[in-house]
Motif scaffolding. Structure first.
Motif, PDB file in Angstrom:
ATOM      1  N   VAL A 238      12.399  24.584 -16.020  1.00 22.88           N
ATOM      2  CA  VAL A 238      12.920  25.082 -14.735  1.00 22.88           C
ATOM      3  C   VAL A 238      12.186  24.395 -13.576  1.00 22.88           C
ATOM      4  CG1 VAL A 238      13.027  27.144 -13.262  1.00 22.88           C
ATOM      5  CG2 VAL A 238      13.616  27.304 -15.694  1.00 22.88           C
ATOM      6  N   LEU A 239      10.882  24.264 -13.714  1.00 21.38           N
ATOM      7  CA  LEU A 239      10.049  23.592 -12.694  1.00 21.38           C
ATOM      8  C   LEU A 239       9.058  22.717 -13.447  1.00 21.38           C
ATOM      9  CD1 LEU A 239       9.258  23.390  -9.624  1.00 21.38           C
ATOM     10  CD2 LEU A 239       7.453  25.031 -10.158  1.00 21.38           C
ATOM     11  N   VAL A 240       9.314  21.414 -13.424  1.00 21.51           N
ATOM     12  CA  VAL A 240       8.518  20.517 -14.272  1.00 21.51           C
ATOM     13  C   VAL A 240       7.285  19.973 -13.548  1.00 21.51           C
ATOM     14  CG1 VAL A 240       9.670  18.317 -13.758  1.00 21.51           C
ATOM     15  CG2 VAL A 240       8.785  18.750 -16.069  1.00 21.51           C
ATOM     16  N   ARG A 241       7.228  20.140 -12.221  1.00 20.79           N
ATOM     17  CA  ARG A 241       6.158  19.486 -11.457  1.00 20.79           C
ATOM     18  C   ARG A 241       4.749  19.819 -11.971  1.00 20.79           C
ATOM     19  NH1 ARG A 241       5.187  19.908  -6.599  1.00 20.79           N
ATOM     20  NH2 ARG A 241       4.972  17.705  -6.124  1.00 20.79           N
ATOM     21  N   PRO A 242       4.425  21.080 -12.281  1.00 15.70           N
ATOM     22  CA  PRO A 242       3.066  21.346 -12.781  1.00 15.70           C
ATOM     23  C   PRO A 242       2.781  20.623 -14.100  1.00 15.70           C
ATOM     24  CG  PRO A 242       4.070  23.376 -11.986  1.00 15.70           C
ATOM     25  CD  PRO A 242       5.157  22.335 -12.012  1.00 15.70           C
ATOM     26  N   ALA A 243       3.733  20.641 -15.038  1.00 14.23           N
ATOM     27  CA  ALA A 243       3.497  20.001 -16.335  1.00 14.23           C
ATOM     28  C   ALA A 243       3.475  18.483 -16.207  1.00 14.23           C
ATOM     29  CB  ALA A 243       4.581  20.420 -17.330  1.00 14.23           C
ATOM     30  N   LEU A 244       4.271  17.965 -15.284  1.00 10.83           N
ATOM     31  CA  LEU A 244       4.406  16.511 -15.158  1.00 10.83           C
ATOM     32  C   LEU A 244       3.324  15.884 -14.286  1.00 10.83           C
ATOM     33  CD1 LEU A 244       6.378  14.232 -16.015  1.00 10.83           C
ATOM     34  CD2 LEU A 244       7.664  14.679 -13.930  1.00 10.83           C
ATOM     35  N   TYR A 245       2.992  16.568 -13.197  1.00 13.34           N
ATOM     36  CA  TYR A 245       2.055  15.981 -12.220  1.00 13.34           C
ATOM     37  C   TYR A 245       0.798  16.817 -12.026  1.00 13.34           C
ATOM     38  CZ  TYR A 245       6.577  14.115 -10.395  1.00 13.34           C
ATOM     39  OH  TYR A 245       7.819  13.547 -10.226  1.00 13.34           O
ATOM     40  N   ASP A 246       0.661  17.881 -12.793  1.00 10.24           N
ATOM     41  CA  ASP A 246      -0.438  18.809 -12.539  1.00 10.24           C
ATOM     42  C   ASP A 246      -0.318  19.370 -11.108  1.00 10.24           C
ATOM     43  OD1 ASP A 246      -2.623  20.216 -13.379  1.00 10.24           O
ATOM     44  OD2 ASP A 246      -4.078  18.695 -12.788  1.00 10.24           O
ATOM     45  N   ALA A 247       0.888  19.526 -10.653  1.00 10.30           N
ATOM     46  CA  ALA A 247       1.129  19.991  -9.274  1.00 10.30           C
ATOM     47  C   ALA A 247       0.872  21.493  -9.149  1.00 10.30           C
ATOM     48  CB  ALA A 247       2.571  19.686  -8.888  1.00 10.30           C
ATOM     49  N   TYR A 248       0.490  21.903  -7.971  1.00 12.87           N
ATOM     50  CA  TYR A 248       0.193  23.307  -7.685  1.00 12.87           C
ATOM     51  C   TYR A 248       1.384  23.952  -6.973  1.00 12.87           C
ATOM     52  CZ  TYR A 248      -2.356  27.365  -5.848  1.00 12.87           C
ATOM     53  OH  TYR A 248      -2.782  28.636  -5.551  1.00 12.87           O
TER      54      TYR A 248
ATOM     55  N   TYR B 250       0.851  -1.194   0.000  1.00 10.13           N
ATOM     56  CA  TYR B 250       0.000   0.000   0.000  1.00 10.13           C
ATOM     57  C   TYR B 250       0.882   1.238   0.000  1.00 10.13           C
ATOM     58  CZ  TYR B 250      -3.254   3.610   1.516  1.00 10.13           C
ATOM     59  OH  TYR B 250      -3.986   4.762   1.576  1.00 10.13           O
ATOM     60  N   GLY B 251       0.493   2.221  -0.788  1.00  9.38           N
ATOM     61  CA  GLY B 251       1.193   3.504  -0.775  1.00  9.38           C
ATOM     62  C   GLY B 251       0.196   4.610  -0.984  1.00  9.38           C
ATOM     63  N   LYS B 252       0.686   5.845  -0.911  1.00 11.25           N
ATOM     64  CA  LYS B 252      -0.224   6.981  -1.010  1.00 11.25           C
ATOM     65  C   LYS B 252       0.577   8.225  -1.336  1.00 11.25           C
ATOM     66  CE  LYS B 252      -3.508   9.371   2.005  1.00 11.25           C
ATOM     67  NZ  LYS B 252      -4.645   9.102   2.847  1.00 11.25           N
ATOM     68  N   SER B 253      -0.078   9.225  -1.945  1.00 12.89           N
ATOM     69  CA  SER B 253       0.602  10.476  -2.243  1.00 12.89           C
ATOM     70  C   SER B 253      -0.431  11.562  -2.494  1.00 12.89           C
ATOM     71  CB  SER B 253       1.470  10.284  -3.482  1.00 12.89           C
ATOM     72  OG  SER B 253       1.689  11.529  -4.108  1.00 12.89           O
ATOM     73  N   ASN B 254      -0.089  12.784  -2.136  1.00 10.43           N
ATOM     74  CA  ASN B 254      -0.960  13.909  -2.474  1.00 10.43           C
ATOM     75  C   ASN B 254      -0.784  14.319  -3.933  1.00 10.43           C
ATOM     76  OD1 ASN B 254      -1.492  13.879   0.201  1.00 10.43           O
ATOM     77  ND2 ASN B 254      -0.777  15.956   0.653  1.00 10.43           N
ATOM     78  N   VAL B 255       0.294  13.847  -4.562  1.00 11.29           N
ATOM     79  CA  VAL B 255       0.571  14.239  -5.940  1.00 11.29           C
ATOM     80  C   VAL B 255      -0.116  13.224  -6.859  1.00 11.29           C
ATOM     81  CG1 VAL B 255       2.400  15.006  -7.522  1.00 11.29           C
ATOM     82  CG2 VAL B 255       2.807  15.051  -5.057  1.00 11.29           C
ATOM     83  N   GLY B 256      -1.420  13.079  -6.699  1.00  7.18           N
ATOM     84  CA  GLY B 256      -2.182  12.077  -7.445  1.00  7.18           C
ATOM     85  C   GLY B 256      -1.571  10.707  -7.212  1.00  7.18           C
TER      86      GLY B 256
ATOM     87  N   GLY C 167      19.217  -4.967   7.345  1.00  6.88           N
ATOM     88  CA  GLY C 167      18.305  -3.855   7.543  1.00  6.88           C
ATOM     89  C   GLY C 167      17.090  -4.091   6.677  1.00  6.88           C
ATOM     90  N   VAL C 168      16.084  -3.258   6.836  1.00 10.68           N
ATOM     91  CA  VAL C 168      14.907  -3.367   5.974  1.00 10.68           C
ATOM     92  C   VAL C 168      14.383  -1.960   5.704  1.00 10.68           C
ATOM     93  CG1 VAL C 168      13.287  -3.719   7.902  1.00 10.68           C
ATOM     94  CG2 VAL C 168      12.703  -4.593   5.614  1.00 10.68           C
ATOM     95  N   HIS C 169      13.754  -1.800   4.560  1.00 13.80           N
ATOM     96  CA  HIS C 169      13.398  -0.463   4.082  1.00 13.80           C
ATOM     97  C   HIS C 169      12.053  -0.491   3.373  1.00 13.80           C
ATOM     98  CE1 HIS C 169      13.402   2.451   0.673  1.00 13.80           C
ATOM     99  NE2 HIS C 169      14.061   3.254   1.483  1.00 13.80           N
ATOM    100  N   MET C 170      11.360   0.635   3.422  1.00 13.28           N
ATOM    101  CA  MET C 170      10.209   0.842   2.525  1.00 13.28           C
ATOM    102  C   MET C 170      10.161   2.322   2.160  1.00 13.28           C
ATOM    103  SD  MET C 170       6.776   1.023   4.874  1.00 13.28           S
ATOM    104  CE  MET C 170       6.704   2.077   6.338  1.00 13.28           C
ATOM    105  N   MET C 171       9.508   2.630   1.060  1.00 10.83           N
ATOM    106  CA  MET C 171       9.289   4.028   0.667  1.00 10.83           C
ATOM    107  C   MET C 171       7.972   4.037  -0.112  1.00 10.83           C
ATOM    108  SD  MET C 171       9.968   7.205   0.344  1.00 10.83           S
ATOM    109  CE  MET C 171       9.215   8.443  -0.713  1.00 10.83           C
ATOM    110  N   PRO C 172       6.871   3.976   0.641  1.00 10.79           N
ATOM    111  CA  PRO C 172       5.600   3.710  -0.049  1.00 10.79           C
ATOM    112  C   PRO C 172       4.932   4.921  -0.698  1.00 10.79           C
ATOM    113  CG  PRO C 172       5.369   3.468   2.347  1.00 10.79           C
ATOM    114  CD  PRO C 172       6.766   3.920   2.101  1.00 10.79           C
ATOM    115  N   GLY C 173       5.407   6.112  -0.436  1.00 12.30           N
ATOM    116  CA  GLY C 173       4.762   7.257  -1.084  1.00 12.30           C
ATOM    117  C   GLY C 173       5.432   8.552  -0.697  1.00 12.30           C
ATOM    118  N   SER C 174       5.257   9.563  -1.556  1.00 11.32           N
ATOM    119  CA  SER C 174       5.883  10.856  -1.291  1.00 11.32           C
ATOM    120  C   SER C 174       4.812  11.921  -1.206  1.00 11.32           C
ATOM    121  CB  SER C 174       6.861  11.180  -2.422  1.00 11.32           C
ATOM    122  OG  SER C 174       7.561  12.361  -2.142  1.00 11.32           O
ATOM    123  N   CYS C 175       5.024  12.866  -0.338  1.00 12.47           N
ATOM    124  CA  CYS C 175       4.090  13.971  -0.099  1.00 12.47           C
ATOM    125  C   CYS C 175       2.750  13.494   0.441  1.00 12.47           C
ATOM    126  CB  CYS C 175       3.877  14.857  -1.328  1.00 12.47           C
ATOM    127  SG  CYS C 175       3.247  16.488  -0.810  1.00 12.47           S
ATOM    128  N   VAL C 176       2.776  13.071   1.677  1.00  7.77           N
ATOM    129  CA  VAL C 176       1.548  12.692   2.370  1.00  7.77           C
ATOM    130  C   VAL C 176       1.378  13.620   3.568  1.00  7.77           C
ATOM    131  CG1 VAL C 176       0.272  10.818   3.452  1.00  7.77           C
ATOM    132  CG2 VAL C 176       1.980  10.297   1.690  1.00  7.77           C
TER     133      VAL C 176
END
Ligand code: LLP
Length: 422
Positions: free
Chosen positions: A311-321, A148-154, A189-198
């Motif tokens: 210069v800032l791709v986040r809006p074009a790539l993710y529809d980020a605000y 399971y993962g989650k993100s505010n960036v869609g 060791g053990v690791h997870m990275m299930p989502g970014s920007c939560v």
């Protein structure tokens, strides 16, 4: 950022002064903000679990001056590639101060990773025999996909669950560690990275619980004492106006509660608790200072700036605000306007309809916020538009930490075969 007499300031430096000194577009970082963010994240977890350690995911902002601030505060480095391992080395960090969380590694990545002696965080069980062909790491870590993962960036940065390319399938984790142990590995060791920007605090204890149930079974079945459990990054920041910030302290408290109770439930020896956040440390400590060059009043009114999607791709790539402010004009009347960059692509029309100062005009300085993470690091050259400069502000002082690209960067390494020359 603050406003004094209508003028915008980053730290104690007026953005107008930055635009004059370095030109635009320019990335600006606030050192004091980075330090404060780091201290808050560290304290939130350390007060709950003293054996807590941070590895900065350098992919978010790989300017060495920025990374040096974070590692100077005590962080290790989470590296996604061999070149990021080399960046860590530039900062004097190697061995187990660096965790190598690459995915789909090449043989060359593996060989260079082994040579550097960093912690190998393997994204799949199939990597283990490949690593062993070249050498035997002292310690092995697997990146687990907890399902399971989650993100505010869609869904764009949801990094776990069935649609993600990352991590070992939950049903394969036990066999992965068994294989490593049978091959003579003794440290884990053990690791997870299930989502970014939560920004939902409940998410963090939830995913920690998922991971700990997997880890618990591995530990109990194989008799493994994990040296560390790395619960990834993902601590979100608000981008939209009115968006509630993450209750960081609550997320930390509840995550550690679940962590401890699962350690008890499965009888695991308390390991180091590791996190590798980036956005929460640098995201809101970076801005882009740009200029309005031209305004078109056609089908709609479009403000043309030099903050293009290269210069800032986040809006074009993710529809980020990303919030936008206009120097000197934030307190006047507002109008609904569009805003774009200078590229020959319509996705560069990255603000379609936003309340901006109604009297915005050519020559105005604009500031784009929350650009400290995945901003410059994801920038590129296109249309002959080059990567911007980067500046570090500390109180009233400011200094260049990366030069703006020049024409020479467009031709560097390029060869025109003699037969093609006139
Ligand atoms: N650890 C690993 C293994 C990661 O892949 C990442 C980010 C982090 C830590 C740091 O995550 P953070 O604390 O920043 O959430 N470009 C996207 C974000 C991609 C995240 C990639 N991994 C964006 O602009 O939103």
């Amino acid at each position: 950022m603050k406003t004094i007499d209508n003028a915008l300031y980053i730290g104690d430096v007026p953005v107008r002064q930055i635009a004059r000194a370095y030109g635009t577009p320019t990335y600006v970082y606030d050192e004091q903000r980075i330090r404060a963010n780091y201290a808050r994240v560290a304290a939130a977890f350390r007060t709950q679990y003293p054996d807590f350690h941070l590895y900065y995911a350098i992919k978010a902002n790989d300017n060495l001056a920025v990374a040096a601030i974070v590692t100077g505060e005590g962080a290790g480095i989470d590296a996604a590639s061999v070149n990021e391992i080399l960046l860590a080395k530039e900062l004097g960090l190697d061995g187990e101060r660096v965790i190598f969380s690459g995915n789909f590694l090449s043989d060359e990545d593996i060989v260079l990773g082994l040579e550097s002696g960093v912690i190998f965080n393997l994204d799949d069980a199939s990597l283990f025999p490949r690593v062993m062909r070249f050498g035997k790491p002292d310690l092995i870590c697997f990146r687990v996909n907890p399902g399971y993962g989650k993100s505010n960036v869609g869904d764009f940065v949801t990094n776990a669950g069935p649609n993600a390319k990352f991590g070992v399938h939950p049903d394969q984790v036990l066999d992965a560690y068994r294989m490593a142990r049978e091959a003579g590995i003794r440290r884990f060791g053990v690791h997870m990275m299930p989502g970014s920007c939560v920004t939902d605090a409940e998410y963090f204890p939830f995913v920690v619980g998922l991971l700990m149930d997997i880890v618990g079974k591995v530990g109990a079945t194989l008799g493994i004492d994990f040296e560390f459990i790395d619960i990834g990054g993902g601590l979100g920041i608000p981008y939209r106006p009115g968006e509630a910030p993450l209750d960081l302290e609550g997320a930390a408290r509840k995550s550690v509660e679940v962590f401890r109770s699962k350690l008890g439930e499965y009888g695991l020896k308390p390991p180091r608790l590791v996190m590798e956040p980036a956005r929460a440390i640098v995201g809101d400590a970076g801005w882009i200072v740009g200029t309005v060059h031209s305004i078109k009043r056609g089908y709609s009114t479009i403000i043309g700036t030099d903050v293009s999607f290269n210069v800032l791709v986040r809006p074009a790539l993710y529809d980020a605000y990303h919030g936008i402010y206009v120097d000197g004009k934030e307190h006047g009347p507002r109008a609904r306007l569009g805003l774009c960059g200078q590229l020959c692509e319509n996705t560069d029309f990255w603000v379609r309809d936003r309340e901006l100062p109604a009297d915005i005009a050519e020559g105005d300085i604009v500031v784009v916020e929350n650009a400290g993470a995945y901003g410059y690091a994801m920038s590129f050259r296109y249309n002959g538009r080059l990567r911007p400069a980067e500046v570090l502000v500390n109180g009233a002082s400011h200094e260049l930490i990366r030069a703006r690209e020049g024409f020479e960067d467009m031709t560097r390494g390029v060869r025109i075969p003699a037969r093609l020359r006139k």
